[in-house]
Design an enzyme around this catalytic site. Structure first.
Site, PDB file in Angstrom:
ATOM      1  N   ASN A  84     -36.195 -34.536  57.675  1.00 45.92           N
ATOM      2  CA  ASN A  84     -35.177 -33.837  57.270  1.00 45.92           C
ATOM      3  C   ASN A  84     -35.107 -34.163  55.564  1.00 45.92           C
ATOM      4  O   ASN A  84     -35.161 -35.477  55.314  1.00 45.92           O
ATOM      5  CB  ASN A  84     -33.591 -34.040  57.668  1.00 45.92           C
ATOM      6  N   ALA A 144     -34.153 -28.405  58.438  1.00 42.74           N
ATOM      7  CA  ALA A 144     -33.290 -28.105  57.525  1.00 42.74           C
ATOM      8  C   ALA A 144     -31.969 -27.758  58.249  1.00 42.74           C
ATOM      9  O   ALA A 144     -32.114 -27.143  59.435  1.00 42.74           O
ATOM     10  CB  ALA A 144     -33.830 -26.855  56.680  1.00 42.74           C
ATOM     11  N   GLU A 145     -30.935 -28.084  57.595  1.00 39.24           N
ATOM     12  CA  GLU A 145     -29.544 -28.139  58.332  1.00 39.24           C
ATOM     13  C   GLU A 145     -29.291 -26.654  58.591  1.00 39.24           C
ATOM     14  O   GLU A 145     -28.173 -26.372  59.449  1.00 39.24           O
ATOM     15  CB  GLU A 145     -28.504 -28.790  57.676  1.00 39.24           C
ATOM     16  N   ASN A 146     -29.544 -25.812  57.789  1.00 38.38           N
ATOM     17  CA  ASN A 146     -29.323 -24.383  57.979  1.00 38.38           C
ATOM     18  C   ASN A 146     -29.857 -23.512  59.190  1.00 38.38           C
ATOM     19  O   ASN A 146     -29.805 -22.407  59.517  1.00 38.38           O
ATOM     20  CB  ASN A 146     -29.451 -23.419  56.748  1.00 38.38           C
ATOM     21  N   GLY A 147     -30.936 -24.300  59.787  1.00 38.65           N
ATOM     22  CA  GLY A 147     -31.561 -23.921  61.136  1.00 38.65           C
ATOM     23  C   GLY A 147     -32.740 -23.465  60.952  1.00 38.65           C
ATOM     24  O   GLY A 147     -33.282 -22.470  61.626  1.00 38.65           O
TER      25      GLY A 147
END
Length: 225
Positions: free
Chosen positions: A31, A54-57
Site C-alpha cells: 500500500n 489502494a484503500e478506495n478499492g
C-alpha cells in the site's frame, strides 16, 4: 533510460522514492500512502511482479500515467490518477480495508509529520489545522508486515522530523521499521535507531546535525547516489 535509473533532473522526492523501491521484493502486495509514497510505483522494474493496493478499492495499480493520458475515472485513495497492472482487480472500500485488517499487506509506505527513534509515527493531524480525516494510516501502520516511512528530513521551518519523542498526536506506536529521507536511511531496531546510509552529497556529520533523535552507527555507513 530504464526504470530506477538516476536522472540528471531527479529531485529529492524522486530520489527518496527510488531508494524506497529497492526495499520492494518480487511478489509483494504493497500500500502506498499519499505524497512521496505514490512515486515509488514509477521506480519498480518491469520484471518485478508486485501488486499495489489502494484503500478506495484497487489491487494492482501501476505507475503514474503519462501527461494527457490520465483516466478521470481511475485514481488512488489520494485522488491522483493511476494506471493498472496486468491482473488488477476492483472491489468496495470495505473489502479494501479487510485486506489491511487481515494483515495481508507485505508492506506499507507512509509519509509522516514526525517519526520517533523507537518507531512511533505521527502523520494524521496538526492540532488546530483542518484535515480531511485520518484515512487508513492508523490501520496500515499497525497491520502491514513492514512499515516504511518516507519523508523530508526537516520540516518547512527547518526542524527535524526524526525525533526522540513525537510531539504531535500519534498514528501508531512502535510501527516504523525503516525511515528513508532526503538525507539518510535509518533502521528502527529494538535497541534504537541505526544510521544505515547517507544520501549523496550529505555526510554522516550532516545527518547527525539534522536529526533530533539519537542515532546509532555500527560499521561503515553506505552512500546512496
Amino acid at each position: 533510460m530504464g526504470v530506477g535509473e538516476v536522472k540528471e533532473t531527479e529531485g529529492y522526492r524522486e530520489r527518496i522514492a527510488r531508494r524506497a523501491a529497492q526495499e520492494i521484493e518480487d511478489g509483494m502486495i504493497i500500500n502506498l500512502g499519499i505524497g512521496i509514497p505514490t512515486l515509488v510505483a514509477d521506480f519498480i522494474p518491469a520484471e518485478k511482479r508486485v501488486m499495489f493496493h489502494a484503500e478506495n478499492g484497487i489491487l494492482g495499480t501501476g505507475p503514474s500515467p503519462a501527461k494527457g493520458e490520465e483516466n478521470a475515472m481511475l485514481c488512488n485513495a489520494g485522488g491522483f490518477p493511476v494506471t493498472l497492472a496486468q491482473g488488477a482487480s476492483f472491489f468496495d472500500s470495505a473489502t479494501a480495508f479487510a485486506i489491511i485488517r487481515r494483515g495481508l499487506l507485505d508492506m506499507t509506505i507512509l509519509g509522516v509529520l514526525e517519526v520517533s527513534q523507537n518507531g512511533d509515527i505521527a502523520n494524521w493531524i496538526v492540532p488546530g489545522k483542518r484535515v480531511p480525516g485520518m484515512g487508513g494510516a492508523m490501520e496500515l501502520a499497525q497491520k502491514a508486515k513492514k512499515v516504511l516511512v518516507v519523508t523530508t528530513h526537516l520540516d518547512k521551518n527547518g526542524r527535524s522530523k526524526i525525533v526522540r519523542d513525537c510531539s504531535l498526536p500519534l498514528t501508531a506506536q512502535h510501527a516504523a521499521d525503516l525511515i528513508i529521507t532526503d538525507m539518510a536511511v535509518m533502521e528502527v531496531l529494538p535497541d534504537g535507531l541505526y544510521l544505515r546510509e547517507v544520501m549523496y552529497p550529505y555526510c554522516v556529520a550532516d545527518v547527525i546535525g539534522a536529526t533530533g533523535a539519537e542515532l546509532k552507527i555500527e560499521g561503515d555507513v553506505a552512500v546512496f547516489r
